[in-house]
Motif scaffolding. Structure first.
Motif, PDB file in Angstrom:
ATOM      1  N   ASP A 137       0.865  -1.171   0.009  1.00  0.00           N
ATOM      2  CA  ASP A 137      -0.015  -0.084   0.127  1.00  0.00           C
ATOM      3  C   ASP A 137       0.949   1.274   0.024  1.00  0.00           C
ATOM      4  O   ASP A 137       2.054   1.091   0.433  1.00  0.00           O
TER       5      ASP A 137
ATOM      6  N   GLY B 179      -0.574   8.020   1.009  1.00  0.00           N
ATOM      7  CA  GLY B 179      -1.873   7.921   0.879  1.00  0.00           C
ATOM      8  C   GLY B 179      -2.583   8.975   0.442  1.00  0.00           C
ATOM      9  O   GLY B 179      -3.919   8.763   0.258  1.00  0.00           O
TER      10      GLY B 179
ATOM     11  N   LEU C 281      -9.281   5.885  12.320  1.00  0.00           N
ATOM     12  CA  LEU C 281      -8.305   6.748  11.420  1.00  0.00           C
ATOM     13  C   LEU C 281      -7.022   6.690  11.995  1.00  0.00           C
ATOM     14  O   LEU C 281      -5.936   7.259  11.391  1.00  0.00           O
ATOM     15  N   GLY C 282      -7.052   5.949  13.209  1.00  0.00           N
ATOM     16  CA  GLY C 282      -5.435   6.085  13.867  1.00  0.00           C
ATOM     17  C   GLY C 282      -5.813   7.054  15.343  1.00  0.00           C
ATOM     18  O   GLY C 282      -6.754   7.692  15.243  1.00  0.00           O
TER      19      GLY C 282
ATOM     20  N   ALA D 175      -1.018   8.753   9.875  1.00  0.00           N
ATOM     21  CA  ALA D 175      -1.812   7.643  10.035  1.00  0.00           C
ATOM     22  C   ALA D 175      -3.184   8.169   9.091  1.00  0.00           C
ATOM     23  O   ALA D 175      -3.825   7.501   8.245  1.00  0.00           O
ATOM     24  N   HIS D 176      -3.970   9.283   9.308  1.00  0.00           N
ATOM     25  CA  HIS D 176      -4.982   9.771   8.947  1.00  0.00           C
ATOM     26  C   HIS D 176      -4.900   9.965   7.327  1.00  0.00           C
ATOM     27  O   HIS D 176      -5.729   9.417   6.645  1.00  0.00           O
TER      28      HIS D 176
ATOM     29  N   LYS E  66      -4.872   6.410   5.596  1.00  0.00           N
ATOM     30  CA  LYS E  66      -5.961   5.439   5.840  1.00  0.00           C
ATOM     31  C   LYS E  66      -7.245   6.139   5.129  1.00  0.00           C
ATOM     32  O   LYS E  66      -8.159   5.297   4.786  1.00  0.00           O
TER      33      LYS E  66
ATOM     34  N   LEU F 278     -10.501   4.130   3.804  1.00  0.00           N
ATOM     35  CA  LEU F 278     -12.156   4.049   4.510  1.00  0.00           C
ATOM     36  C   LEU F 278     -13.102   4.656   3.761  1.00  0.00           C
ATOM     37  O   LEU F 278     -14.217   4.119   3.872  1.00  0.00           O
TER      38      LEU F 278
END
Ligand code: TXA
Ligand code: MG
Length: 345
Positions: free
Chosen positions: A176, A180, A288-289, A296-297, A300, A304
């Motif tokens: 991944d 992001g 979301l973390g 992390a947000h 992800k 999501l």
């Protein structure tokens, strides 16, 4: 068309075979999706107008929305653009990496690639697979995010397959995407620099190199009728899940809203709020973390939003991010996904 899925692995010789097959496809005018450090891209030869047109067709993308060209090295930019002094300062500080710079284009880049504009967006990705593909193809690679137009950008190769199976020649699959969210976009001209899309290279980082950077209104605000963003792509409905998404300002309010959700509603939340939401009987909690873990947000968020469609949730609540550093990028994507639907108090 049959889409070949080629997964990168430990075996370097097999990986090289994948890159050489992919380069052949690019050089013969075909489409290859590939990983980058931001999101997966959908690549074609940036010097081939017909190949660029295939990108628009495969994504269902309006053809006035220009593509980013991906280069192996910032030194190559001068072959395709007229880089101002500030380009080299940015390149020195942030390339290779998650930064795209818009500059006047040279003739060699077809207008099919730039949506008819006289400028071109240039990015030098840091992901080894993206770099290897560009090196093997020996041409600049035009690549938008590898999603159907309007859907969240793909951060996993399976997202690319969900959207583009049968519409493109090949998907190079890897782990991944680390960041992001798509690259930061900055436009350079005589008048200075303007931020068009926030990303991992933050406004604060750009200003540390360039001094004052303007921020296009479309980064944080809904445009009025007739107003146009500097990046045409920021105009379109974007990233949005099918269900209405509403943003709320704090955890207490998120809990109140989430309590009213039925079995088929969902809440996107920080880890710290999970226990209270679960105790209140909220069924679908997508994490979301940790509250302060903006990386992390970013990593992800798109997955999501895609999950919300897959699970067919009918109503979604999420927290409104802050507006500084990398949070500005998360804010920009999520307010667009929510259609600026924010509960203030
Ligand atoms: O991280 C990324 O930038 C990813 C990966 C694949 O590199 N690519 C990406 O491309 O996000 P795309 O096409 O999904 O978004 C490019 C954005 C669009 O909003 C487009 O309108 C804008 O960049 N853009 C491209 N060229 C432009 C130009 N010459 N002037 C103004 N905006 C431009
Ligand atoms: Mg995109």
């Amino acid at each position: 068309m049959k889409t070949e899925i080629a997964l990168l692995g430990e075996n370097l010789r097999e990986n090289e075979e994948i890159f050489s097959r992919a380069a052949k496809i690019i050089n013969s005018g075909g489409l290859v999706a590939f990983p980058t450090e931001t999101v997966y891209g959908l690549g074609a030869n940036a010097l081939d107008a017909a190949a660029a047109e295939k990108i628009y067709a495969a994504k269902g993308r309006p053809n006035n929305n220009p593509l980013i060209i991906h280069l192996a090295s910032p030194e190559d930019a001068v072959k395709y653009a007229y880089p101002p002094e500030n380009f080299y300062k940015l390149a020195e500080a942030f390339m290779p990496g998650a930064l795209t710079v818009i500059m006047p284009k040279r003739e060699i880049i077809p207008k099919a690639v730039t949506g008819g504009l006289d400028t071109v967006a240039v990015r030098v990705p840091s992901h080894p697979a993206a770099r290897r593909l560009i090196e093997c193809a020996k041409v600049p690679i035009a690549a938008p995010s590898a999603n159907l137009s309007g859907r969240p950008s793909p951060t996993a190769w399976a997202h690319v397959l969900d959207d583009l199976d049968g519409r493109i020649d090949m998907i190079i699959g890897d782990t991944d995407c680390e960041i992001g969210l798509e690259s930061t976009i900055v436009m350079l001209d005589e008048g200075g620099a303007v931020l068009l899309r926030p990303g991992k290279i933050t406004l604060e980082m750009l200003e540390s190199v360039l001094g004052k950077v303007k921020v296009d209104k479309a980064v944080t605000q809904k445009l009025n009728r007739g107003e146009r963003p500097l990046a045409p792509g920021m105009m379109y409905r974007h990233y949005a899940p099918r269900a209405p998404l509403t943003l709320v300002k704090d955890s207490g309010m998120l809990l109140e809203c989430a309590k009213k959700l039925g079995e088929t509603g969902a809440v996107i939340a920080y880890d710290e709020d999970q226990a209270a939401l679960a105790a209140a009987g909220v069924k679908n909690i997508l994490l979301l973390g940790k509250r302060d873990d903006t990386e992390a947000h970013a990593a992800k968020l798109f997955a999501l939003l895609r999950l919300c469609d897959k699970e067919d949730y009918d109503c979604i609540y999420a927290p409104l991010p802050k507006c500084d550093g990398l949070s500005l990028a998360v804010y920009n994507r999520i307010v667009k996904a929510a259609g600026y639907n924010i509960i203030e108090n």
